[in-house]
Design an enzyme around this catalytic site. Structure first.
Site, mmCIF file in Angstrom:
data_model
loop_
_atom_site.group_PDB
_atom_site.id
_atom_site.type_symbol
_atom_site.label_atom_id
_atom_site.label_comp_id
_atom_site.label_asym_id
_atom_site.label_seq_id
_atom_site.Cartn_x
_atom_site.Cartn_y
_atom_site.Cartn_z
ATOM 1 C CG HIS A 124 39.213 21.285 -18.213
ATOM 2 N ND1 HIS A 124 39.151 20.510 -17.025
ATOM 3 C CD2 HIS A 124 37.943 20.683 -19.005
ATOM 4 C CE1 HIS A 124 38.343 19.605 -16.899
ATOM 5 N NE2 HIS A 124 37.536 19.574 -17.873
ATOM 6 C CB CYS A 137 43.030 23.934 -12.802
ATOM 7 S SG CYS A 137 42.171 22.536 -12.437
#
Lengths: 384, 645
Positions: free
Chosen positions: A146, A188
């Site tokens: 992440h 991301c």
């Protein structure tokens, strides 16, 4: 004085020659899964898929540093003990019988990661946990987890920032630990992680641009969680058709990413990388294909030689059609099973940004605040 | 004559040396494999793989190995390891149903996670360095985070409580360590046939890890040759103990499930490992005595043993041995081949019940108290049914007693108060001198070393239960020291309870000592059991606290400055007047001020009102003058104080 200049010149020429004309001698891979906890199963599956691919394409286990932040295969929640799948058809057990994990669990920290890259270990650390690359090495660095704008989270507790990564790469370059380095990141806003890179010979691919999320591909209802991310899934779809002797170029890999399927825009940073991408085979990084050179004498100085092999920058026609079919087959699937997993950081950022937009005359507030702050500081310092 | 003898002496010595080397080298390296299968009373099946690799003493320099793993011999040579045991375990051994008083359980019932202990053959001052290097080497070899045991907060040096008396012993365990394929594979790579051939080919990873309990153990010990010039021999014992649940189709719950090797592991044995000296499969059935005659000489009798009213074996055993309460069927797998794989099966025909022999006392450990500040650890020893039958009672001064050793490591953040140690025997508190024979305490030092407690209890034989409790305070860690999943809690490693006067052994009265598995059973082993791992919730900080602090401080600052700004700069009366009379112009200072305001606020210039401009300007100028004086005063004061210093 002359001698000094001569020595400097020699040094310079040596440095120059070692930087650019060293022959490619070996391949290394550093594969990192930075996420802990069961619901991040897909990150481990991503990493293991890449592990399997590079192993299949010829990088031996002792040249792969595999970092897995948690134990998913023998997790109590895993319905299939000692097995990890990256597809709901469960055809391929990624964990296999011969997996070699070098860093796992709590060992996967930013510190250890940077130590692996820069090679600054304690003396007692065994060889299997070190990146023993040299100036002729091609290194593949794959990271998933992440992340957000210019950072990647490690185990939900620490962050690796783009500056840290760039510094480590710079140090590697100065220590001549690689000839070419390819950084592939599936997270991301992956593109932001490469912003600070400045060392030559570095090629970077990220799964998404700034402000974009990287999504998971599909959910396996038997395992109970998403099993693979989109970017990695389509990377694998590209590599599954290749074997060690194929000459598919990096360009064809880059072109195989379809923003519609990825639901994000893959980003490539190529300005630090000299060779023309259409001429570089993917096995330069994802495999270990050695070029043998016949020399007349035994110890002749090596020189870099452009490969005579014809590189397929275009995929063969049948492969293309196959690819199309695959995409078509996947489209309905995707729509059904896309799990919108927005990164919380991105969400927060967007919210904040919206609020800031609504807030009028920001400048006034800031200006007045600064002015009054100076005033108050003066008063308070005089009172003290 | 004397000179002649003198000249002969070196020759003689040289000759004897050469003979010794020749003799030593004649002793070849030996490898043997064995698998013991044992149905358990709770309808499960235990499979115990046993591999033994012996390297005879040889010249320590330039040692060459045929079968023995080079990695291990290098480890032994480099770190001068005298004895070492490393185990990887998941699941908890069920002492009640799987036995607690046999060599199998006392050696293979291990604490959850990784346990490592080693005895070194180095000077006392180098032991800790050797230990540190050994943990790193093992972590590389077995793909595990064993290197976390290098820090002095995670290991201890037991003196007598562990069972091995040595001052060069180090012990550490990692209860949280995961055990999976990546640990088993390097372990299998130490075997000469790996998992490609022989008994180890059965180890199908998913079936091994689907079990209720699996413990993978590696024990190595060096054997001194006693001869000069020769190094020491190494015995490497590798065992894997798995408890599996056979799949059953029968609905009868009291019927034992029938199984075969292929149903348990999904694979069959195809031939033995050709490098093994012996490869046998054993099937041990417990609790079968009485209705079989002692004499198994005749063919019919032997046949009755393996095909009878109770159960059927799918293959004919090569030999049958018996012990006081159990039968042992021995199968040679040399005969099996690709066309005829060895697939032993056991079919039960009648419901059968038996029980396992248990340790004299059964130990459980639990936490007491609540809250995040303090608590207490209690160890409860309960008498088992089989206690009275067991040998090993010691009668001293006319009292019959059971000895029990307790060995426990406390992490430093569990701050134990040793003076709060309380011992209850049959729910009555006893003073220390009554039951406590020996105690050794090494208190922990914050962030430097872990605490250790060794106790020897001497309990009366008729004891029903004994409890030990000790209180502790929970410590605070530095924010960097918390693991990423700190909210899960922290582990206190298992305590080891051993019974020094009880020894377990299984003697099948077989004089042929060629089976290493049976000879290891024959050796008397200390009866020991590990307690559960305790999970202590510690106070964990809110890791988003720094972020929260920043946001809250910024909010407070913003509020403060905002209101201050309002008070200092806002003129409500004037604003109203502005609104009333727009379009009229004023001159002078006021206009300048409004321009400044507009510039700062980023708005177009608002025409100020011309309502009583004189009064307004005088009011304004007085206020302004006050402000300027204030600022000047502040600046002057600041200047004064700063120069004063």
């Amino acid at each position: 004085m002359k001698i000094v200049i001569l020595v400097m010149l020699l040094c310079y020429s040596f440095a120059f020659s070692s930087g650019d004309t060293t022959i490619h001698t070996n391949n290394w891979a550093v594969l990192v899964c930075t996420s802990r906890f069961w619901f991040n199963y897909r990150h481990m599956a991503n990493t293991l898929s890449l592990y399997r691919t590079v192993k299949r394409l010829g990088i031996p286990d002792e040249r792969i540093i595999l970092m897995l932040a948690d134990d998913m295969a023998c997790n109590a929640r895993n319905e299939y003990p000692a097995q990890v799948f990256n597809n709901e058809n469960h055809k391929l057990n990624l964990y296999g019988d011969n997996v070699e994990v070098d860093y796992r669990g709590y060992e996967v920290t930013v510190e250890n990661f940077l130590r692996v890259l820069t090679g600054r270990h304690e003396n007692a650390v065994p060889r299997s946990k070190r990146l023993l690359s040299d100036e002729g090495s091609h290194i593949l660095l794959y990271m998933t987890g992440h992340g957000g704008d210019e950072f990647l989270k490690f185990q939900d507790a620490e962050e690796l920032q783009s500056h840290d990564l760039a510094d480590a790469v710079k140090q590697m370059k100065e220590k001549r630990r690689f000839k070419e380095l390819m950084i592939m990141v599936d997270t991301c806003q992956a593109a932001t992680l490469f912003n600070q890179l400045q060392s030559p010979g570095v090629l970077a691919i990220g799964s998404s641009l700034k402000g974009e999320n990287s999504y998971s591909h599909h959910l396996d209802s038997d395992v109970g969680v998403s099993v693979v991310d989109r970017f990695t899934y389509y990377t694998l779809a590209f590599f599954e058709r290749l074997n060690i002797y194929d000459n598919a170029s990096l360009n064809s890999l880059f072109r195989s990413y379809d923003p519609k399927l990825l639901m994000s825009t893959a980003y490539y940073r190529t300005d630090l990388y000299q060779p023309h991408l259409a001429e570089v085979p993917v096995t330069n990084f994802f495999g270990s294909v050695m070029e043998t050179i016949h020399t007349d004498s035994v110890y002749k100085a090596f020189s870099s030689k452009t490969s005579n092999n014809k590189i397929n920058s275009e995929m063969p026609v049948n492969q293309l059609s196959e690819h199309d079919e695959l995409q078509k087959a996947n489209i309905p699937n995707d729509e059904l099973k896309t799990e919108k997993q927005k990164c919380p950081y991105t969400q927060m950022r967007v919210d904040l940004h919206e609020k800031l937009e609504k807030f009028e005359n920001v400048d006034t507030v800031v200006n007045l605040g600064i002015a009054v702050m100076v005033f108050v500081v003066m008063i308070s310092s005089s009172l003290l | 004559m004397a000179s002649l003898i003198r000249s002969w002496i070196p020759l003689l010595i040289l000759q004897s040396f050469l003979v010794a080397i020749a003799f030593g080298s004649k002793e070849a390296e030996e490898f043997s494999e064995a698998l013991l299968l044992k149905p358990l009373p709770d309808r499960k099946v235990l499979a115990h793989f046993h591999f033994e690799n012996r390297a005879p003493p040889s010249n320590s320099h330039g040692r060459h190995h045929h079968l023995f793993p080079k990695a291990i011999s290098q480890l032994v040579q480099k770190f001068r390891v005298k004895e070492m045991e490393l185990s990887f375990t998941q699941g908890r051994w069920n002492h009640e149903h799987w036995g607690g008083f046999d060599p199998l359980s006392s050696m293979n019932a291990k604490p959850v996670g990784v346990e490592l202990w080693a005895v070194f053959d180095v000077p006392q001052s180098q032991v800790d360095t050797s230990w540190k290097n050994l943990t790193h080497a093992l972590s590389g070899l077995f793909c595990a985070s064993i290197n976390f045991l290098e820090s002095s907060t995670s290991y201890a040096a037991p003196t007598w409580g562990f069972g091995t008396n040595s001052d060069k012993l180090r012990y550490g365990s990692l209860p949280r360590e995961a055990v999976c394929t990546e640990n088993l594979t390097p372990w299998l790579k130490l075997l000469p046939c790996r998992d490609k051939d022989g008994i180890s080919a059965l180890m199908n990873r998913p079936s091994v890890y689907r079990g209720f309990y699996h413990s993978q153990r590696l024990h190595l010990s060096t054997v001194e040759s006693g001869q000069e010039g020769l190094g020491s021999g190494i015995v490497l014992e590798q065992t894997l103990t798995v408890v599996l649940q056979p799949e059953t189709t029968s609905v009868e719950t009291n019927m034992q499930p029938s199984w075969s090797l292929s149903s348990l592991f999904g694979r069959k044995v195809v031939g033995s490992c050709v490098l093994a000296k012996s490869s046998n499969v054993y099937l041990q059935l417990e609790g079968r005595l009485g209705h079989e005659s002692k004499n198994v000489d005749t063919e019919i009798e032997a046949h009755k043993l393996w095909k009878n009213a109770d159960f059927d074996l799918s293959l004919k055993p090569d030999r049958v041995l018996r012990e006081s309460s159990s039968l042992l069927f021995i199968f040679d797998i040399d005969k099996s081949s690709d066309s005829e794989p060895f697939d032993l099966g056991l079919t039960w025909k009648l419901p059968s019940k038996w029980s396992c022999q248990q340790a004299p006392l059964q130990a459980t450990r639990f936490l007491m108290g609540s809250g995040n500040e303090r608590g207490a650890i209690a160890i409860l020893l309960k008498a088992t049914e089989s206690q009275e039958k067991l040998p090993g009672r010691v009668v001293t001064d006319g009292r019959c007693t059971i000895k029990a050793n307790i060995f426990q490591i406390f992490p430093w953040y569990v701050k134990v108060y040793y003076h709060t140690l309380q011992i209850f025997v049959d729910q009555q508190q006893k003073t220390d001198c009554e039951v406590l024979k020996k105690i050794n305490v090494s208190p922990s030092t914050d962030k430097v070393s872990s605490g250790m407690l060794e106790m020897m209890l001497e309990l009366p034989c008729e004891v029903k239960s004994a409890a030990i409790s000790i209180e502790y305070d929970k410590g605070f860690l530095h924010i960097d020291e918390y693991p990423p999943d700190a909210n899960q809690g922290f582990d206190i490693p298992s305590a080891l309870i051993s019974f020094p006067s009880h020894h377990a052994s299984l003697d099948f009265q077989e004089e042929l000592s060629k089976s290493p598995l049976l000879s290891s059973f024959k050796e008397k082993s200390l009866v020991r059991s590990y307690t559960e791992v305790l999970l202590v919730p510690l106070t964990t900080p809110d890791f988003s606290m720094p972020y929260n602090v920043i946001t809250i401080t910024c909010t407070i600052f913003a509020l403060y400055f905002g209101s201050l700004l309002n008070v200092l700069r806002r003129r409500i009366g004037e604003e109203e007047r502005f609104l009333k009379s727009q379009g009229k112009k004023t001159f002078g200072l006021k206009q300048l001020l409004s321009r400044l305001t507009a510039k700062i606020r980023g708005r177009p210039i608002e025409p100020p009102s011309s309502d009583s401009p004189a009064a307004q300007s005088s009011f304004l100028s007085s206020k302004l003058i006050f402000k300027i004086i204030l600022v000047a005063g502040a600046a002057a004061a600041w200047q004064y104080f700063s120069t004063d210093n």
